[in-house]
Enzyme design. Structure first.
Site, PDB file in Angstrom:
ATOM      1  N   ASP A  36      25.004  -3.684 -18.240  1.00  0.00           N
ATOM      2  CA  ASP A  36      24.744  -4.164 -16.878  1.00  0.00           C
ATOM      3  C   ASP A  36      23.786  -3.173 -16.218  1.00  0.00           C
ATOM      4  OD1 ASP A  36      25.018  -5.274 -14.133  1.00  0.00           O
ATOM      5  OD2 ASP A  36      26.730  -6.327 -14.978  1.00  0.00           O
ATOM      6  N   ASP A  76      18.277  -3.408 -18.612  1.00  0.00           N
ATOM      7  CA  ASP A  76      18.054  -4.839 -18.803  1.00  0.00           C
ATOM      8  C   ASP A  76      18.410  -5.232 -20.241  1.00  0.00           C
ATOM      9  OD1 ASP A  76      17.041  -7.404 -19.021  1.00  0.00           O
ATOM     10  OD2 ASP A  76      15.223  -6.956 -17.891  1.00  0.00           O
ATOM     11  N   ASP A 122      24.646 -14.647 -13.371  1.00  0.00           N
ATOM     12  CA  ASP A 122      24.138 -15.045 -12.048  1.00  0.00           C
ATOM     13  C   ASP A 122      23.643 -16.486 -12.128  1.00  0.00           C
ATOM     14  OD1 ASP A 122      24.182 -12.403 -10.483  1.00  0.00           O
ATOM     15  OD2 ASP A 122      23.194 -11.858 -12.352  1.00  0.00           O
ATOM     16  N   GLU A 174      28.487  -7.540 -24.641  1.00  0.00           N
ATOM     17  CA  GLU A 174      28.767  -8.294 -23.415  1.00  0.00           C
ATOM     18  C   GLU A 174      27.642  -8.029 -22.424  1.00  0.00           C
ATOM     19  OE1 GLU A 174      32.490  -7.711 -21.298  1.00  0.00           O
ATOM     20  OE2 GLU A 174      31.790  -9.007 -19.671  1.00  0.00           O
ATOM     21  N   LYS A 195      19.225 -21.921  -6.543  1.00  0.00           N
ATOM     22  CA  LYS A 195      18.060 -22.647  -6.008  1.00  0.00           C
ATOM     23  C   LYS A 195      17.141 -23.071  -7.154  1.00  0.00           C
ATOM     24  CE  LYS A 195      17.994 -20.199  -1.650  1.00  0.00           C
ATOM     25  NZ  LYS A 195      17.537 -19.002  -0.978  1.00  0.00           N
ATOM     26  N   GLU A 232      34.749 -15.150 -11.534  1.00  0.00           N
ATOM     27  CA  GLU A 232      35.487 -16.387 -11.785  1.00  0.00           C
ATOM     28  C   GLU A 232      36.501 -16.621 -10.662  1.00  0.00           C
ATOM     29  OE1 GLU A 232      37.746 -16.199 -15.394  1.00  0.00           O
ATOM     30  OE2 GLU A 232      38.040 -18.365 -15.442  1.00  0.00           O
ATOM     31  N   ASP A 242      31.109 -21.005 -13.624  1.00  0.00           N
ATOM     32  CA  ASP A 242      31.782 -21.897 -12.677  1.00  0.00           C
ATOM     33  C   ASP A 242      30.746 -22.764 -11.950  1.00  0.00           C
ATOM     34  OD1 ASP A 242      30.766 -19.606 -11.373  1.00  0.00           O
ATOM     35  OD2 ASP A 242      31.965 -20.057  -9.600  1.00  0.00           O
ATOM     36  N   THR A 297      37.880 -13.214 -14.696  1.00  0.00           N
ATOM     37  CA  THR A 297      36.925 -12.200 -14.230  1.00  0.00           C
ATOM     38  C   THR A 297      36.827 -12.251 -12.706  1.00  0.00           C
ATOM     39  OG1 THR A 297      34.831 -13.411 -14.086  1.00  0.00           O
ATOM     40  CG2 THR A 297      35.548 -12.764 -16.302  1.00  0.00           C
ATOM     41  N   ARG A 298      36.228 -11.200 -12.155  1.00  0.00           N
ATOM     42  CA  ARG A 298      36.103 -11.109 -10.705  1.00  0.00           C
ATOM     43  C   ARG A 298      35.308 -12.287 -10.127  1.00  0.00           C
ATOM     44  NH1 ARG A 298      35.104  -6.172  -6.802  1.00  0.00           N
ATOM     45  NH2 ARG A 298      36.565  -5.167  -8.209  1.00  0.00           N
TER      46      ARG A 298
HETATM   47  C1  LIG Z   1      27.580 -12.795 -11.416  1.00  0.00           C
HETATM   48  S1  LIG Z   1      27.830 -11.218 -12.154  1.00  0.00           S
HETATM   49  C2  LIG Z   1      29.233 -11.513 -13.226  1.00  0.00           C
HETATM   50  C3  LIG Z   1      29.966 -10.271 -13.545  1.00  0.00           C
HETATM   51  C4  LIG Z   1      31.221 -10.435 -14.415  1.00  0.00           C
HETATM   52  N1  LIG Z   1      30.923 -10.961 -15.724  1.00  0.00           N
HETATM   53  C5  LIG Z   1      32.261 -11.290 -13.742  1.00  0.00           C
HETATM   54  O1  LIG Z   1      32.469 -12.423 -14.177  1.00  0.00           O
HETATM   55  O2  LIG Z   1      32.866 -10.819 -12.768  1.00  0.00           O
HETATM   56  C6  LIG Z   1      26.475 -11.117 -13.289  1.00  0.00           C
HETATM   57  C7  LIG Z   1      26.151  -9.695 -13.723  1.00  0.00           C
HETATM   58  O3  LIG Z   1      25.116  -9.747 -14.697  1.00  0.00           O
HETATM   59  C8  LIG Z   1      24.274  -8.636 -14.514  1.00  0.00           C
HETATM   60  N2  LIG Z   1      22.978  -8.952 -15.150  1.00  0.00           N
HETATM   61  C9  LIG Z   1      22.195 -10.015 -14.895  1.00  0.00           C
HETATM   62  N3  LIG Z   1      21.119 -10.000 -15.686  1.00  0.00           N
HETATM   63  C10 LIG Z   1      21.220  -8.896 -16.473  1.00  0.00           C
HETATM   64  C11 LIG Z   1      20.396  -8.341 -17.482  1.00  0.00           C
HETATM   65  N4  LIG Z   1      19.246  -8.926 -17.865  1.00  0.00           N
HETATM   66  N5  LIG Z   1      20.788  -7.192 -18.063  1.00  0.00           N
HETATM   67  C12 LIG Z   1      21.938  -6.604 -17.679  1.00  0.00           C
HETATM   68  N6  LIG Z   1      22.776  -7.092 -16.742  1.00  0.00           N
HETATM   69  C13 LIG Z   1      22.411  -8.220 -16.137  1.00  0.00           C
HETATM   70  C14 LIG Z   1      24.230  -8.453 -13.012  1.00  0.00           C
HETATM   71  O4  LIG Z   1      23.865  -7.143 -12.646  1.00  0.00           O
HETATM   72  C15 LIG Z   1      25.667  -8.781 -12.609  1.00  0.00           C
HETATM   73  O5  LIG Z   1      26.476  -7.628 -12.567  1.00  0.00           O
END
Ligand SMILES: C[S@@+](CC[C@H](N)C(=O)[O-])C[C@H]1O[C@@H](n2cnc3c(N)ncnc32)[C@H](O)[C@@H]1O
Length: 252
Positions: free
Chosen positions: A108, A135, A158, A83, A162, A234, A194, A231-232
């Site tokens: 993450d 990463d 994410d 995940e 933009k 969402e 979303d 999810t949070r």
């Molecule tokens: C918008 S949040 C969504 C979190 C969760 N899945 C939820 O729906 O509540 C996106 C997450 O992806 C992580 N993330 C983005 N790019 C990543 C990467 N290349 N490696 C690890 N984590 C990453 C960010 O740190 C962030 O916590």
């Protein structure tokens, strides 16, 4: 009652001697567009406690220096899913509890979320979650063996709304090239978002990639599977009136 907060660490100063290392693979210094923004984050005392105590057993730093032995990482489990971007980890913990025979390698960069997920796993008695710090691109590129994963989950990545930031979005053809190696044939690729226009981008790039096929006969989005909890992010999207799309593809 709000929890007390640990103070900010200086950049590159390990905050948890036995916990996750800041930027373990030096990803921030690679000349590459990243899908996340490095951020300083406050960690609550209970998250810090979980990081300190549980990281040596259930955490792993993405250092780009070794190929992981997933059988050793998940003893007794022969189904492993990755995940990417678990955020605070509530949905991850719930899925782990509901499917104890599947190992979840949850990655993450967000330190409070890492501590939160470790705490949730401990309190829930789940032993099938490992928390990877760093990463995901480096994990996929350097550390995961070919043919080792039974699934990939990317929930509410994410959206980088933009136009000039679209290149930061995770779901790109190059990402799908990279993930095709570790995914076993038949592995399920499950994404959700979303952001309508990101959902369309996901559908386009997954449909166009020769390594994946849509599980939906009409070639479109999938009904939300019961096994994916809210999810949070969402919840925040739904509060704003956004429509959620799930995508379920298979590695050919
Ligand atoms: C918008 S949040 C969504 C979190 C969760 N899945 C939820 O729906 O509540 C996106 C997450 O992806 C992580 N993330 C983005 N790019 C990543 C990467 N290349 N490696 C690890 N984590 C990453 C960010 O740190 C962030 O916590």
């Amino acid at each position: 009652m709000s929890e007390s907060k640990t103070p900010h660490a200086r950049p590159n100063e390990p905050r948890f001697p036995d916990g996750p290392k800041p930027d373990p693979a030096g990803s921030h210094f690679e000349r590459r567009i990243r899908s996340f923004q490095p951020r300083r984050s406050r960690v609550t005392t209970s998250q810090a406690d979980a990081l300190q105590r549980l990281w040596p057993q259930w955490g792993l730093d993405i250092d780009g220096q070794r190929v992981l032995d997933l059988a050793a990482l998940f003893p007794g489990l022969d189904r492993i899913v990755l995940e990417i971007g678990f955020g605070m980890g509530e949905a991850t913990a719930q899925m782990a509890a509901e499917d104890p025979h599947t190992g979840i390698l949850a990655v993450d960069v967000h330190t409070p979320g890492q501590g939160n997920l470790l705490g949730l796993a401990e309190r829930g008695g789940m032993t099938n979650v490992r928390v990877a710090n760093g990463d995901a691109i480096i994990l996929l590129r350097e550390m995961l063996p070919e043919n080792s994963l039974d699934g990939l989950r990317v929930y509410f990545p994410d959206p980088w709304p933009k136009a000039r930031h679209h290149k930061r979005r995770l779901l790109q053809p190059e990402f799908l090239d990279l993930v095709a190696g570790p995914l076993k044939p038949g592995a399920l690729v499950h994404c959700a978002t979303d952001w309508e226009e990101y959902a369309e981008q996901m559908l386009d790039v997954l449909t166009a990639h020769p390594a994946y096929e849509n599980t939906q006969p009409d070639g479109g989005w999938a009904p939300r599977p019961e096994f994916r909890p809210l999810t949070r992010f969402e919840g925040q999207g739904l509060d704003k009136g956004h429509v959620v799309h799930d995508l379920l593809f298979r590695r050919r």
